[in-house]
Design a protein around this motif. Sequence first.
Motif, PDB file in Angstrom:
ATOM      1  N   VAL A 107     -28.582 -39.903 -53.859  1.00  0.00           N
ATOM      2  CA  VAL A 107     -28.332 -39.369 -52.519  1.00  0.00           C
ATOM      3  C   VAL A 107     -28.150 -37.864 -52.667  1.00  0.00           C
ATOM      4  CG1 VAL A 107     -26.696 -39.317 -50.598  1.00  0.00           C
ATOM      5  CG2 VAL A 107     -27.255 -41.482 -51.679  1.00  0.00           C
ATOM      6  N   CYS A 108     -28.714 -37.112 -51.729  1.00  0.00           N
ATOM      7  CA  CYS A 108     -28.543 -35.652 -51.724  1.00  0.00           C
ATOM      8  C   CYS A 108     -27.987 -35.222 -50.370  1.00  0.00           C
ATOM      9  CB  CYS A 108     -29.865 -34.942 -51.959  1.00  0.00           C
ATOM     10  SG  CYS A 108     -30.532 -35.217 -53.609  1.00  0.00           S
ATOM     11  N   GLY A 109     -27.262 -34.129 -50.360  1.00  0.00           N
ATOM     12  CA  GLY A 109     -26.720 -33.566 -49.132  1.00  0.00           C
ATOM     13  C   GLY A 109     -27.243 -32.158 -48.937  1.00  0.00           C
ATOM     14  N   THR A 110     -27.916 -31.940 -47.801  1.00  0.00           N
ATOM     15  CA  THR A 110     -28.515 -30.646 -47.497  1.00  0.00           C
ATOM     16  C   THR A 110     -27.798 -29.998 -46.324  1.00  0.00           C
ATOM     17  OG1 THR A 110     -30.642 -31.498 -48.243  1.00  0.00           O
ATOM     18  CG2 THR A 110     -30.690 -29.508 -46.903  1.00  0.00           C
ATOM     19  N   LEU A 111     -27.486 -28.732 -46.448  1.00  0.00           N
ATOM     20  CA  LEU A 111     -26.845 -27.977 -45.370  1.00  0.00           C
ATOM     21  C   LEU A 111     -27.828 -27.858 -44.205  1.00  0.00           C
ATOM     22  CD1 LEU A 111     -24.294 -26.311 -44.655  1.00  0.00           C
ATOM     23  CD2 LEU A 111     -25.461 -24.331 -45.590  1.00  0.00           C
ATOM     24  N   VAL A 112     -27.433 -28.373 -43.035  1.00  0.00           N
ATOM     25  CA  VAL A 112     -28.348 -28.360 -41.888  1.00  0.00           C
ATOM     26  C   VAL A 112     -27.854 -27.492 -40.732  1.00  0.00           C
ATOM     27  CG1 VAL A 112     -29.404 -30.594 -42.402  1.00  0.00           C
ATOM     28  CG2 VAL A 112     -27.366 -30.509 -40.938  1.00  0.00           C
ATOM     29  N   TRP A 113     -26.605 -27.022 -40.783  1.00  0.00           N
ATOM     30  CA  TRP A 113     -26.076 -26.213 -39.683  1.00  0.00           C
ATOM     31  C   TRP A 113     -24.889 -25.408 -40.166  1.00  0.00           C
ATOM     32  CZ3 TRP A 113     -21.221 -26.392 -37.233  1.00  0.00           C
ATOM     33  CH2 TRP A 113     -21.126 -25.675 -36.027  1.00  0.00           C
ATOM     34  N   LEU A 114     -24.816 -24.165 -39.701  1.00  0.00           N
ATOM     35  CA  LEU A 114     -23.655 -23.302 -39.921  1.00  0.00           C
ATOM     36  C   LEU A 114     -23.171 -22.800 -38.567  1.00  0.00           C
ATOM     37  CD1 LEU A 114     -24.805 -21.175 -42.982  1.00  0.00           C
ATOM     38  CD2 LEU A 114     -22.859 -22.741 -42.917  1.00  0.00           C
ATOM     39  N   LYS A 115     -21.878 -22.827 -38.368  1.00  0.00           N
ATOM     40  CA  LYS A 115     -21.299 -22.334 -37.123  1.00  0.00           C
ATOM     41  C   LYS A 115     -21.595 -20.844 -36.997  1.00  0.00           C
ATOM     42  CE  LYS A 115     -16.881 -22.230 -34.699  1.00  0.00           C
ATOM     43  NZ  LYS A 115     -15.473 -22.640 -34.780  1.00  0.00           N
ATOM     44  N   PRO A 116     -22.075 -20.410 -35.827  1.00  0.00           N
ATOM     45  CA  PRO A 116     -22.342 -18.978 -35.643  1.00  0.00           C
ATOM     46  C   PRO A 116     -21.091 -18.141 -35.948  1.00  0.00           C
ATOM     47  CG  PRO A 116     -23.228 -20.241 -33.808  1.00  0.00           C
ATOM     48  CD  PRO A 116     -22.395 -21.192 -34.634  1.00  0.00           C
ATOM     49  N   GLY A 117     -21.312 -17.062 -36.668  1.00  0.00           N
ATOM     50  CA  GLY A 117     -20.212 -16.161 -37.016  1.00  0.00           C
ATOM     51  C   GLY A 117     -19.552 -16.473 -38.345  1.00  0.00           C
ATOM     52  N   ALA A 152     -21.071 -40.359 -57.432  1.00  0.00           N
ATOM     53  CA  ALA A 152     -20.770 -39.243 -58.331  1.00  0.00           C
ATOM     54  C   ALA A 152     -22.080 -38.546 -58.681  1.00  0.00           C
ATOM     55  CB  ALA A 152     -20.063 -39.724 -59.591  1.00  0.00           C
ATOM     56  N   GLY A 153     -22.004 -37.243 -58.851  1.00  0.00           N
ATOM     57  CA  GLY A 153     -23.184 -36.450 -59.189  1.00  0.00           C
ATOM     58  C   GLY A 153     -22.790 -35.001 -59.342  1.00  0.00           C
ATOM     59  N   SER A 154     -23.481 -34.138 -58.611  1.00  0.00           N
ATOM     60  CA  SER A 154     -23.236 -32.697 -58.712  1.00  0.00           C
ATOM     61  C   SER A 154     -23.037 -32.081 -57.332  1.00  0.00           C
ATOM     62  CB  SER A 154     -24.409 -32.006 -59.399  1.00  0.00           C
ATOM     63  OG  SER A 154     -24.582 -32.510 -60.702  1.00  0.00           O
ATOM     64  N   ALA A 155     -22.199 -31.056 -57.280  1.00  0.00           N
ATOM     65  CA  ALA A 155     -21.921 -30.334 -56.036  1.00  0.00           C
ATOM     66  C   ALA A 155     -22.091 -28.842 -56.304  1.00  0.00           C
ATOM     67  CB  ALA A 155     -20.511 -30.629 -55.550  1.00  0.00           C
ATOM     68  N   ASP A 188     -28.087 -35.627 -56.851  1.00  0.00           N
ATOM     69  CA  ASP A 188     -27.944 -36.658 -57.886  1.00  0.00           C
ATOM     70  C   ASP A 188     -26.693 -37.503 -57.704  1.00  0.00           C
ATOM     71  OD1 ASP A 188     -30.305 -35.858 -59.129  1.00  0.00           O
ATOM     72  OD2 ASP A 188     -29.279 -34.387 -60.386  1.00  0.00           O
ATOM     73  N   MET A 189     -26.290 -37.728 -56.455  1.00  0.00           N
ATOM     74  CA  MET A 189     -25.110 -38.546 -56.176  1.00  0.00           C
ATOM     75  C   MET A 189     -25.509 -40.020 -56.271  1.00  0.00           C
ATOM     76  SD  MET A 189     -22.898 -36.161 -55.761  1.00  0.00           S
ATOM     77  CE  MET A 189     -21.415 -36.761 -55.022  1.00  0.00           C
ATOM     78  N   LYS A 190     -25.002 -40.692 -57.296  1.00  0.00           N
ATOM     79  CA  LYS A 190     -25.341 -42.090 -57.536  1.00  0.00           C
ATOM     80  C   LYS A 190     -24.120 -42.966 -57.308  1.00  0.00           C
ATOM     81  CE  LYS A 190     -29.101 -40.886 -60.511  1.00  0.00           C
ATOM     82  NZ  LYS A 190     -29.633 -40.784 -61.831  1.00  0.00           N
ATOM     83  N   TYR A 196     -20.791 -27.908 -59.824  1.00  0.00           N
ATOM     84  CA  TYR A 196     -19.649 -28.619 -60.373  1.00  0.00           C
ATOM     85  C   TYR A 196     -19.922 -30.122 -60.396  1.00  0.00           C
ATOM     86  CZ  TYR A 196     -17.270 -24.209 -59.526  1.00  0.00           C
ATOM     87  OH  TYR A 196     -16.915 -22.888 -59.542  1.00  0.00           O
ATOM     88  N   THR A 197     -19.106 -30.837 -61.149  1.00  0.00           N
ATOM     89  CA  THR A 197     -19.126 -32.288 -61.095  1.00  0.00           C
ATOM     90  C   THR A 197     -18.674 -32.686 -59.703  1.00  0.00           C
ATOM     91  OG1 THR A 197     -18.576 -32.434 -63.434  1.00  0.00           O
ATOM     92  CG2 THR A 197     -18.177 -34.392 -62.106  1.00  0.00           C
ATOM     93  N   GLY A 198     -19.441 -33.538 -59.049  1.00  0.00           N
ATOM     94  CA  GLY A 198     -19.120 -33.914 -57.676  1.00  0.00           C
ATOM     95  C   GLY A 198     -18.830 -35.391 -57.524  1.00  0.00           C
ATOM     96  N   LYS A 199     -17.973 -35.698 -56.568  1.00  0.00           N
ATOM     97  CA  LYS A 199     -17.648 -37.082 -56.210  1.00  0.00           C
ATOM     98  C   LYS A 199     -17.595 -37.171 -54.695  1.00  0.00           C
ATOM     99  CE  LYS A 199     -14.796 -38.102 -60.238  1.00  0.00           C
ATOM    100  NZ  LYS A 199     -13.477 -38.576 -60.683  1.00  0.00           N
ATOM    101  N   MET A 200     -17.925 -38.343 -54.183  1.00  0.00           N
ATOM    102  CA  MET A 200     -17.814 -38.603 -52.741  1.00  0.00           C
ATOM    103  C   MET A 200     -17.211 -39.983 -52.560  1.00  0.00           C
ATOM    104  SD  MET A 200     -21.476 -37.218 -51.201  1.00  0.00           S
ATOM    105  CE  MET A 200     -22.281 -38.772 -51.427  1.00  0.00           C
ATOM    106  N   ASN A 201     -16.341 -40.089 -51.556  1.00  0.00           N
ATOM    107  CA  ASN A 201     -15.748 -41.374 -51.196  1.00  0.00           C
ATOM    108  C   ASN A 201     -15.808 -41.538 -49.693  1.00  0.00           C
ATOM    109  OD1 ASN A 201     -14.593 -42.565 -53.745  1.00  0.00           O
ATOM    110  ND2 ASN A 201     -13.736 -40.503 -53.811  1.00  0.00           N
ATOM    111  N   LEU A 202     -16.325 -42.681 -49.262  1.00  0.00           N
ATOM    112  CA  LEU A 202     -16.454 -42.995 -47.843  1.00  0.00           C
ATOM    113  C   LEU A 202     -15.449 -44.068 -47.488  1.00  0.00           C
ATOM    114  CD1 LEU A 202     -18.019 -42.678 -45.182  1.00  0.00           C
ATOM    115  CD2 LEU A 202     -19.619 -44.393 -46.033  1.00  0.00           C
ATOM    116  N   SER A 203     -14.633 -43.765 -46.481  1.00  0.00           N
ATOM    117  CA  SER A 203     -13.641 -44.717 -45.994  1.00  0.00           C
ATOM    118  C   SER A 203     -13.685 -44.696 -44.477  1.00  0.00           C
ATOM    119  CB  SER A 203     -12.244 -44.339 -46.502  1.00  0.00           C
ATOM    120  OG  SER A 203     -11.288 -45.248 -46.011  1.00  0.00           O
ATOM    121  N   GLY A 204     -14.236 -45.750 -43.884  1.00  0.00           N
ATOM    122  CA  GLY A 204     -14.390 -45.780 -42.434  1.00  0.00           C
ATOM    123  C   GLY A 204     -15.313 -44.664 -41.996  1.00  0.00           C
TER     124      GLY A 204
END
Length: 133
Positions: free
Chosen positions: A55-65, A89-92, A79-81, A101-109
């Motif tokens: 899984v990859c995460g791509t920046l799709v929007w930045l708040k103006p300013g 876990a993968g890279s951030a 590389d989030m597996k 950096y070493t990256g981790k993600m946790n989904l809860s609800g």
Amino acid sequence: MTTTSTMRRAGWLTGLGLLAAALATTGARADDVGGTWLRETGASKVKFAPCGGAVCGTLVWLKPGVETPAKVGQKIFFDMKPTGPGAWAGSAFNPEDGKTYTGKMNLSGGTLTTQGCAMGGMICKSSTWTRAN
């Protein structure tokens, strides 16, 4: 003794069970991180989607300013597996310092927590995200 009618009913019920299992594996799962997420600060959105076998995460929007060296279209998580239910876990990539950096993600609800760590996990920074879609 089993009748033909009973055998047909059993076959039909088995077919329903297989169909339900197939739908459960191809449909949206509770631990599916795919979609667009808004950072707790409201400053950015990242879209998570499959990429290769991860899984990859791509920046799709930045708040103006918002002042940041990050660019829309930049991969922030890669590389989030899966490491367990609702966990990856993968890279951030941190666009503020240009380091990965070493990256981790946790989904809860409806909450996704991401974490980037350095020095073997001794120094970590976390962010919380909510679904934007």
